[in-house]
Design a protein around this motif. Sequence first.
Motif, PDB file in Angstrom:
ATOM      1  N   HIS A   1      -5.362   7.863   8.286  1.00 32.36           N
ATOM      2  CA  HIS A   1      -4.938   8.697   9.402  1.00 32.36           C
ATOM      3  C   HIS A   1      -3.598   9.316   9.044  1.00 32.36           C
ATOM      4  N   GLY A   2      -3.541  10.620   9.096  1.00 33.49           N
ATOM      5  CA  GLY A   2      -2.325  11.295   8.662  1.00 33.49           C
ATOM      6  C   GLY A   2      -2.240  11.231   7.150  1.00 33.49           C
ATOM      7  N   GLU A   3      -1.032  11.173   6.645  1.00 33.83           N
ATOM      8  CA  GLU A   3      -0.859  11.130   5.200  1.00 33.83           C
ATOM      9  C   GLU A   3      -0.660   9.721   4.658  1.00 33.83           C
ATOM     10  N   GLU A   4      -0.345   8.760   5.533  1.00 32.85           N
ATOM     11  CA  GLU A   4      -0.019   7.441   5.018  1.00 32.85           C
ATOM     12  C   GLU A   4      -0.557   6.271   5.821  1.00 32.85           C
TER      13      GLU A   4
ATOM     14  N   CYS B   1       0.840  -1.206   0.000  1.00 30.74           N
ATOM     15  CA  CYS B   1       0.000   0.000   0.000  1.00 30.74           C
ATOM     16  C   CYS B   1       0.873   1.254   0.000  1.00 30.74           C
ATOM     17  N   GLN B   2       0.549   2.191  -0.870  1.00 34.76           N
ATOM     18  CA  GLN B   2       1.314   3.432  -0.954  1.00 34.76           C
ATOM     19  C   GLN B   2       0.489   4.649  -0.547  1.00 34.76           C
ATOM     20  N   GLY B   3      -0.674   4.421   0.055  1.00 34.45           N
ATOM     21  CA  GLY B   3      -1.477   5.511   0.596  1.00 34.45           C
ATOM     22  C   GLY B   3      -2.160   6.388  -0.443  1.00 34.45           C
ATOM     23  N   PHE B   4      -2.484   5.811  -1.610  1.00 37.25           N
ATOM     24  CA  PHE B   4      -3.204   6.584  -2.626  1.00 37.25           C
ATOM     25  C   PHE B   4      -4.625   6.914  -2.175  1.00 37.25           C
TER      26      PHE B   4
END
Length: 75
Positions: A27-30, A10-13
């Motif tokens: 939560h947060g950016e990532e 997972c890269q937080g897209f």
Amino acid sequence: MRLVVDLNRCQGFAQCVFLAPDVFTLHGEEALMFSPLFDEARREQVEQAVAACPVQAILVDYSDEPTQGAEPGVG
């Protein structure tokens, strides 16, 4: 039904968050948080989120569902 997310992949897209906000949160950016168990009412949303993941980090385990044509307790 059970949800599994490969957090190494997972890269937080966050496409999943927009498509199934009751199951996924960012939560947060990532930091992706998710509910590993979800009910039938959320199935369509979760399947759309799985399809939208650009790195294919989300898997759904349907193994608790009976196999089509199988007798109860067999399979």
